[in-house]
Design a protein around this motif. Sequence first.
Motif, PDB file in Angstrom:
ATOM      1  N   SER A 113       0.836  -1.198   0.000  1.00 26.87           N
ATOM      2  CA  SER A 113       0.000   0.000   0.000  1.00 26.87           C
ATOM      3  C   SER A 113       0.871   1.247   0.000  1.00 26.87           C
ATOM      4  CB  SER A 113      -0.908   0.029   1.243  1.00 26.87           C
ATOM      5  OG  SER A 113      -0.153   0.379   2.395  1.00 26.87           O
ATOM      6  N   ASP A 114       0.291   2.351  -0.430  1.00 24.85           N
ATOM      7  CA  ASP A 114       0.879   3.643  -0.120  1.00 24.85           C
ATOM      8  C   ASP A 114       0.568   3.880   1.358  1.00 24.85           C
ATOM      9  OD1 ASP A 114       2.134   6.086  -0.378  1.00 24.85           O
ATOM     10  OD2 ASP A 114       0.929   6.754  -2.077  1.00 24.85           O
ATOM     11  N   ASP A 115       1.015   4.981   1.910  1.00 25.46           N
ATOM     12  CA  ASP A 115       0.819   5.237   3.339  1.00 25.46           C
ATOM     13  C   ASP A 115      -0.666   5.195   3.718  1.00 25.46           C
ATOM     14  OD1 ASP A 115       1.219   6.060   6.014  1.00 25.46           O
ATOM     15  OD2 ASP A 115       0.866   8.150   5.414  1.00 25.46           O
ATOM     16  N   LEU A 116      -0.991   4.312   4.660  1.00 27.28           N
ATOM     17  CA  LEU A 116      -2.367   4.214   5.157  1.00 27.28           C
ATOM     18  C   LEU A 116      -2.529   4.908   6.506  1.00 27.28           C
ATOM     19  CD1 LEU A 116      -3.204   0.457   4.375  1.00 27.28           C
ATOM     20  CD2 LEU A 116      -3.659   2.486   2.975  1.00 27.28           C
ATOM     21  N   GLY A 117      -1.468   5.560   6.971  1.00 31.28           N
ATOM     22  CA  GLY A 117      -1.514   6.192   8.279  1.00 31.28           C
ATOM     23  C   GLY A 117      -1.831   7.671   8.213  1.00 31.28           C
ATOM     24  N   ALA A 118      -0.864   8.470   7.800  1.00 28.05           N
ATOM     25  CA  ALA A 118      -1.016   9.920   7.806  1.00 28.05           C
ATOM     26  C   ALA A 118      -1.731  10.463   6.574  1.00 28.05           C
ATOM     27  CB  ALA A 118       0.357  10.581   7.931  1.00 28.05           C
TER      28      ALA A 118
ATOM     29  N   ALA B 113      -8.769  -6.816   0.117  1.00 31.42           N
ATOM     30  CA  ALA B 113      -8.878  -6.491  -1.306  1.00 31.42           C
ATOM     31  C   ALA B 113      -7.842  -7.214  -2.156  1.00 31.42           C
ATOM     32  CB  ALA B 113      -8.743  -4.987  -1.505  1.00 31.42           C
ATOM     33  N   GLY B 114      -6.838  -7.809  -1.518  1.00 28.05           N
ATOM     34  CA  GLY B 114      -5.795  -8.523  -2.243  1.00 28.05           C
ATOM     35  C   GLY B 114      -4.397  -8.021  -1.997  1.00 28.05           C
ATOM     36  N   GLY B 115      -4.249  -7.006  -1.133  1.00 27.40           N
ATOM     37  CA  GLY B 115      -2.927  -6.483  -0.814  1.00 27.40           C
ATOM     38  C   GLY B 115      -2.157  -7.398   0.114  1.00 27.40           C
ATOM     39  N   ASP B 116      -0.855  -7.141   0.233  1.00 27.55           N
ATOM     40  CA  ASP B 116       0.017  -8.017   1.028  1.00 27.55           C
ATOM     41  C   ASP B 116       0.751  -7.311   2.158  1.00 27.55           C
ATOM     42  OD1 ASP B 116      -0.466 -10.259  -0.731  1.00 27.55           O
ATOM     43  OD2 ASP B 116       0.928  -9.331  -2.149  1.00 27.55           O
ATOM     44  N   LEU B 117       1.194  -6.088   1.943  1.00 27.96           N
ATOM     45  CA  LEU B 117       2.025  -5.401   2.927  1.00 27.96           C
ATOM     46  C   LEU B 117       1.487  -3.989   3.121  1.00 27.96           C
ATOM     47  CD1 LEU B 117       4.579  -5.745   4.687  1.00 27.96           C
ATOM     48  CD2 LEU B 117       5.917  -4.816   2.775  1.00 27.96           C
ATOM     49  N   ALA B 118       0.812  -3.781   4.257  1.00 24.91           N
ATOM     50  CA  ALA B 118       0.188  -2.488   4.551  1.00 24.91           C
ATOM     51  C   ALA B 118       1.220  -1.561   5.171  1.00 24.91           C
ATOM     52  CB  ALA B 118      -0.986  -2.687   5.510  1.00 24.91           C
ATOM     53  N   LEU B 119       1.427  -0.425   4.537  1.00 22.87           N
ATOM     54  CA  LEU B 119       2.423   0.544   4.984  1.00 22.87           C
ATOM     55  C   LEU B 119       1.775   1.700   5.728  1.00 22.87           C
ATOM     56  CD1 LEU B 119       5.203   2.079   4.905  1.00 22.87           C
ATOM     57  CD2 LEU B 119       4.542   2.866   2.619  1.00 22.87           C
ATOM     58  N   THR B 120       2.312   2.041   6.880  1.00 27.67           N
ATOM     59  CA  THR B 120       1.959   3.276   7.569  1.00 27.67           C
ATOM     60  C   THR B 120       3.239   3.914   8.067  1.00 27.67           C
ATOM     61  OG1 THR B 120       0.840   4.313   9.453  1.00 27.67           O
ATOM     62  CG2 THR B 120       1.486   1.991   9.708  1.00 27.67           C
ATOM     63  N   ILE B 121       3.339   5.222   7.913  1.00 29.10           N
ATOM     64  CA  ILE B 121       4.550   5.898   8.376  1.00 29.10           C
ATOM     65  C   ILE B 121       4.490   6.191   9.870  1.00 29.10           C
ATOM     66  CG2 ILE B 121       4.940   6.912   6.112  1.00 29.10           C
ATOM     67  CD1 ILE B 121       4.011   9.609   7.298  1.00 29.10           C
ATOM     68  N   ARG B 122       3.332   5.949  10.495  1.00 27.75           N
ATOM     69  CA  ARG B 122       3.157   6.269  11.911  1.00 27.75           C
ATOM     70  C   ARG B 122       3.413   5.044  12.785  1.00 27.75           C
ATOM     71  NH1 ARG B 122      -2.636   9.347  11.922  1.00 27.75           N
ATOM     72  NH2 ARG B 122      -3.275   7.156  11.831  1.00 27.75           N
TER      73      ARG B 122
END
Length: 334
Positions: A256-261, A280-289
Motif C-alpha cells: 500500500s501507499d501510506d495508510l496512516g497519515a 482487497a488482495g494487498g500483502d504489505l500495509a504501509l503506515t509511516i506512523r
Amino acid sequence: MPVPEQAGQVLMIGTPVAKPRTITGDLARLHLGGVFLAGRSTRSATALRADISAVTRAGGTIPPLVALDQEGGSVQTLKGDDFPVLPSAQRLGARSAAELRDTVSGSARRLAAIGITLNLAPVADTVPADIAEANPPIGAFRRQYGSDPARVAAAIRTAVPASQDAGVLTVLKHFPGLGRVRANTDVTADVIDGRTSADDPYLEPFRAGIAAGSAAVMMSSARYPRLDQQTIAAYSEPIITGLLREKLGFQGLVVSDDLGAADAAAIAPVGERAVRFIAAGGDLALTIRPGDAEPMASALVAEAAQDNDFAVRLKDAAGHVLRAKDRAGLLTCG
C-alpha cells in the motif's frame, strides 16, 4: 505460522531514519514484516549500517524488509557524502538508457551495502505534458520519467533490473497511476482519476515493470470510478485482485501507499485500513506512523478470528511477504 505472526508480517511500519532502532521493540513483539525509514538524513553509511543491522537482528529468524524512498530529485531519503544527490526521474528519463542504468545500479549498491532491501521506486506514473506541474503528487516534483507512457515504460524496463541486480528490490508505484490527478492523496481526502480504465495505455509502464520482474507494486490511494466506483485503489478488490493480479498477471508483493497519515486513506479507522487493504488482495500495509502498528495488528487478528475467508487471505498475504524476503536473501534454512 500463528495468526498473530501472520498479522505482523503483513505490516510495514515507519520509524525515523535518524533513530531507526526505536522500532525494535514493536518489531520483535509484533513480528513486523517491514520497516520504513521515514524522513531525510545525511548520516554516514557506517552509522546507518549499524542501526539497520540492529533493526534487522531484532526480527529474529524472519528479519524485516527495510525500505525507504530513494527515487532521486526531491524524493531522496539518504543524502550526504556517502549518498550523492540523484537526478530526478524526469531528468533521467531524458537521458540515455545507459546513464539511467548506471545511476540506478550505483545507488542500489550503496543502499544494499547498508542493509536496505526494498526501495519504494521506480515511479511508473505518466504525467501528460498538458498537465505537467499541475499534477501535485508527481509532476510538481518531476518524479515521472516522462509524458509518454511508452517512454516511461522503456525507462522502467531499465530501472527495475538495474536496481534488483544490484541487490535492492523495486516497487512500481502508484498503481494504477497518479499522473493525471489534480490533488495529492497525502493531503486531500478524495482524489479522483476519472480517465484510467482497464485498457488504458497509461498502464503500459506497470506492465513493463511486471514483465521486467519487479518484486513489488504499490497501490495508489486515489479513486478510479471507471475501475471501481466504490472506494480507493488501496481498498479495491476489482483493482488489486481483478486488474493487477488477474488481468496484468502480477504474482509478486502488493504494497500500500501510506495508510496512516495520508488523508485519502483515512476513510476508515486505523485498524480497519489494514483489514480493507489485505481483504482487497494487498500483502504489505504501509503506515509511516509507528503508533499504528498495534491497532492494525489487533484488527487483522480479530478479523481473521471471525471470518475464515479473511484468514485464508491473510495467510496468502503473509506468504507473499515471505517470498519477497526470500528473494531478498533474508531467509535462511535452520
